[in-house]
Design a protein around this motif. Structure first.
Motif, PDB file in Angstrom:
ATOM      1  N   LEU A 129       2.111   8.541  -4.237  1.00  0.00           N
ATOM      2  CA  LEU A 129       3.064   7.567  -3.713  1.00  0.00           C
ATOM      3  C   LEU A 129       3.743   8.088  -2.447  1.00  0.00           C
ATOM      4  O   LEU A 129       3.921   7.348  -1.479  1.00  0.00           O
ATOM      5  N   ALA A 130       4.119   9.358  -2.450  1.00  0.00           N
ATOM      6  CA  ALA A 130       4.767   9.940  -1.268  1.00  0.00           C
ATOM      7  C   ALA A 130       3.849   9.888  -0.059  1.00  0.00           C
ATOM      8  O   ALA A 130       4.291   9.619   1.070  1.00  0.00           O
ATOM      9  N   LEU A 131       2.557  10.134  -0.267  1.00  0.00           N
ATOM     10  CA  LEU A 131       1.588  10.081   0.825  1.00  0.00           C
ATOM     11  C   LEU A 131       1.457   8.661   1.366  1.00  0.00           C
ATOM     12  O   LEU A 131       1.403   8.442   2.577  1.00  0.00           O
ATOM     13  N   ILE A 132       1.435   7.698   0.462  1.00  0.00           N
ATOM     14  CA  ILE A 132       1.338   6.304   0.884  1.00  0.00           C
ATOM     15  C   ILE A 132       2.575   5.893   1.675  1.00  0.00           C
ATOM     16  O   ILE A 132       2.489   5.296   2.756  1.00  0.00           O
ATOM     17  N   LEU A 133       3.747   6.209   1.148  1.00  0.00           N
ATOM     18  CA  LEU A 133       4.991   5.793   1.801  1.00  0.00           C
ATOM     19  C   LEU A 133       5.183   6.478   3.152  1.00  0.00           C
ATOM     20  O   LEU A 133       5.639   5.856   4.110  1.00  0.00           O
ATOM     21  N   GLY A 134       4.837   7.769   3.218  1.00  0.00           N
ATOM     22  CA  GLY A 134       5.111   8.522   4.430  1.00  0.00           C
ATOM     23  C   GLY A 134       4.060   8.397   5.517  1.00  0.00           C
ATOM     24  O   GLY A 134       4.381   8.517   6.705  1.00  0.00           O
ATOM     25  N   THR A 135       2.808   8.145   5.125  1.00  0.00           N
ATOM     26  CA  THR A 135       1.719   8.167   6.099  1.00  0.00           C
ATOM     27  C   THR A 135       1.059   6.812   6.308  1.00  0.00           C
ATOM     28  O   THR A 135       0.802   6.404   7.434  1.00  0.00           O
ATOM     29  N   TYR A 136       0.793   6.093   5.225  1.00  0.00           N
ATOM     30  CA  TYR A 136      -0.009   4.875   5.333  1.00  0.00           C
ATOM     31  C   TYR A 136       0.797   3.587   5.375  1.00  0.00           C
ATOM     32  O   TYR A 136       0.339   2.578   5.921  1.00  0.00           O
ATOM     33  N   LEU A 137       1.993   3.576   4.779  1.00  0.00           N
ATOM     34  CA  LEU A 137       2.752   2.328   4.709  1.00  0.00           C
ATOM     35  C   LEU A 137       3.156   1.800   6.090  1.00  0.00           C
ATOM     36  O   LEU A 137       3.043   0.584   6.336  1.00  0.00           O
ATOM     37  N   PRO A 138       3.632   2.656   7.029  1.00  0.00           N
ATOM     38  CA  PRO A 138       3.967   2.112   8.355  1.00  0.00           C
ATOM     39  C   PRO A 138       2.791   1.426   9.032  1.00  0.00           C
ATOM     40  O   PRO A 138       2.929   0.339   9.617  1.00  0.00           O
ATOM     41  N   ARG A 139       1.626   2.054   8.960  1.00  0.00           N
ATOM     42  CA  ARG A 139       0.436   1.441   9.579  1.00  0.00           C
ATOM     43  C   ARG A 139       0.042   0.165   8.844  1.00  0.00           C
ATOM     44  O   ARG A 139      -0.379  -0.822   9.467  1.00  0.00           O
TER      45      ARG A 139
END
Length: 476
Positions: free
Chosen positions: A31-41
């Motif tokens: 979840l942290a990876l998704i929120l920090g790296t992929y969610l903005p894109r």
């Protein structure tokens, strides 16, 4: 709980117990990876919300969430149940987190910034409750200076398994799920949601927690001030902020940088994260072992210098060379894996120091402070970096063609800030006093106090002695 979950007489936890407790980090790291790296894109490139709006939404939610951490941390410290203090909060936060993951990764086609703000806020409420309670629970689980390095090292290493598994999903699913592509976000959400009940149950049912029967107290202003003015904690919070800001500036623009500036296709961009995050499997236990020899703060300073060197080398690697870049990412990730591990272990030591000085358990508040630095640091990086990219004309839309000036601005954002910020964070530990010997003396005094409380309680029925604070015993 079963009796075999309790720590040994020597205070050393068994590896199966630590692994069961640390397993919660697997979906948490995803979840942290998704929120920090992929969610903005995802929201900027796939849903179509502007970069500036996404940055504003993330910054606003992080800032709102800051105050919540302090309130919930204080409430945790004053919770008393037969199941423990932090365990019940962890269990209560799970349903909130699961619902928010579903909503944030399944937005309607017409989702706007308001939708993102609402469900991002609920998501961070859930991660605050579960993250704070799990971190504070770990401090209660391991009380020794070196044992804490071991437990937090395991937590860091196990979390890496979650991140690497997510990055390997293109291979594991034969291309059906690809992190970084909008069409895969729903499936990734289901994967994280599916894992959470199992890892949460492993922590809840197999890891011990000490239970105090002392009377709960309402948090007072002076209790917060004691935390804020503890010299060791002030130094830790400042250092942690810089250590968050450093790597944090690279996270939101990682995909943009390696795709548009370094020339890698999206599939390879995700693969490059594997050596960076996977390095934590090696880095966490090695840094923990070094910390047992040199001390936590000196080891952290060493890691900061190594990070600066590794990041510089990574940036010097020519464009489009996958293998050398992967090696460089491994080196940077290896060094960065020390930051969270050692800071969290040091916070647990400060908790003992504060407890000896005040007579109160305030570990939840202490961890609230360092989670605040994470959120505040993340909000600053997104709020600064994204508007800078917009100012230089960088276009984040899928398939957009950017100018040379826009790419140069992207490179500058990715290159210089991490090194400078991390070095400042390491410099904060010059003159740090809470080393192994100081903590050993604190633990000795705390153990003597607890022994005295126990004797007073045992003698009270015969002598009528006032017991004061009640003894602490592990749950079964």
């Amino acid at each position: 709980m079963a009796s075999n979950t309790a720590p040994s007489a020597a205070g050393r936890l068994s590896t199966p117990v630590i692994f069961a407790f640390a397993s919660a980090g697997i979906p948490g790291a995803m979840l942290a990876l998704i929120l920090g790296t992929y969610l903005p894109r995802f929201y900027a490139g796939h849903i179509g919300i502007s970069l500036t709006a996404v940055a504003g939404a993330v910054a606003l939610v992080r800032l709102i969430d800051l105050g919540f951490d302090l309130v919930i941390g204080g409430a945790m410290d004053r919770t008393r149940t037969r199941f423990g203090r932090y365990r019940v909060w962890y269990a209560a936060g799970m349903p909130i987190l699961i619902l928010s993951i579903y909503k944030i990764l399944n937005p309607p086609a017409d989702a706007d910034a308001g939708y993102l703000i609402l469900w991002l806020l609920v998501t961070y409420v859930g991660t605050s409750i579960t993250g704070l309670s799990h971190a504070a629970w770990a401090a209660a689980l391991a009380t020794g200076y070196n044992e804490r390095s071991r437990v937090y090292g395991w937590m860091q290493a196990v979390a890496v398994v979650g991140s690497v598994t997510l990055l390997l999903t293109p291979l594991l699913t034969h291309g059906a799920i690809k992190p970084g592509e909008g069409s895969s976000m729903q499936a990734i959400g289901y994967l994280i949601i599916g894992l959470m009940p199992f890892t949460a149950a492993a922590s809840i049912f197999f890891a011990p927690e000490k239970v105090s029967s002392e009377r709960p107290e309402h948090a007072k202003f002076k209790d917060y001030m004691q935390v804020f003015t503890q010299p060791s904690m002030v130094r830790l919070v400042i250092a942690d902020l810089f250590l968050v800001l450093g790597p944090g500036t690279t996270g939101p623009i990682y995909i943009f940088f390696f795709h548009d500036a370094k020339g890698f296709p999206i599939s390879q961009v995700s693969l490059l994260l594997i050596p960076y995050i996977g390095a934590g499997l090696f880095g966490a236990p090695i840094w923990a072992r070094i910390a047992q020899k040199l001390g936590k703060h000196r080891t952290l300073q060493m890691a900061c210098v190594c990070y600066a060197v590794a990041q510089t080398i990574l940036m010097a690697i020519p464009k489009g060379l996958f293998v050398p870049t992967a090696v460089g990412m491994f080196a940077v990730g290896f060094c960065a894996s020390a930051f969270v591990l050692l800071v969290r272990a040091m916070v647990a030591d400060v908790g003992d120091e504060l407890r000896l000085r005040t007579g109160k358990e305030q570990t939840g508040l202490l961890y609230a402070l360092v989670t605040m630095t994470q959120k505040f640091g993340s909000s600053i990086t997104v709020a600064i970096v994204f508007p800078v990219l917009a100012f230089v004309g960088y276009n984040a839309k899928d398939g957009a063609i950017n100018t040379e000036a826009a790419i140069r601005g992207l490179e500058i954002c990715y290159l210089f800030a991490p090194i400078a910020l991390v070095l400042v964070g390491g410099a904060c530990f010059f003159g740090y006093k809470l080393d192994r010997d100081a903590h050993a003396d604190i633990r000795r005094q705390l153990d003597e106090q607890e022994a005295g409380f126990t004797e007073a309680v045992e003698d009270e029925p015969l002598a009528g002695v006032s017991s004061g604070p009640s003894p602490i015993s592990p749950t079964r």
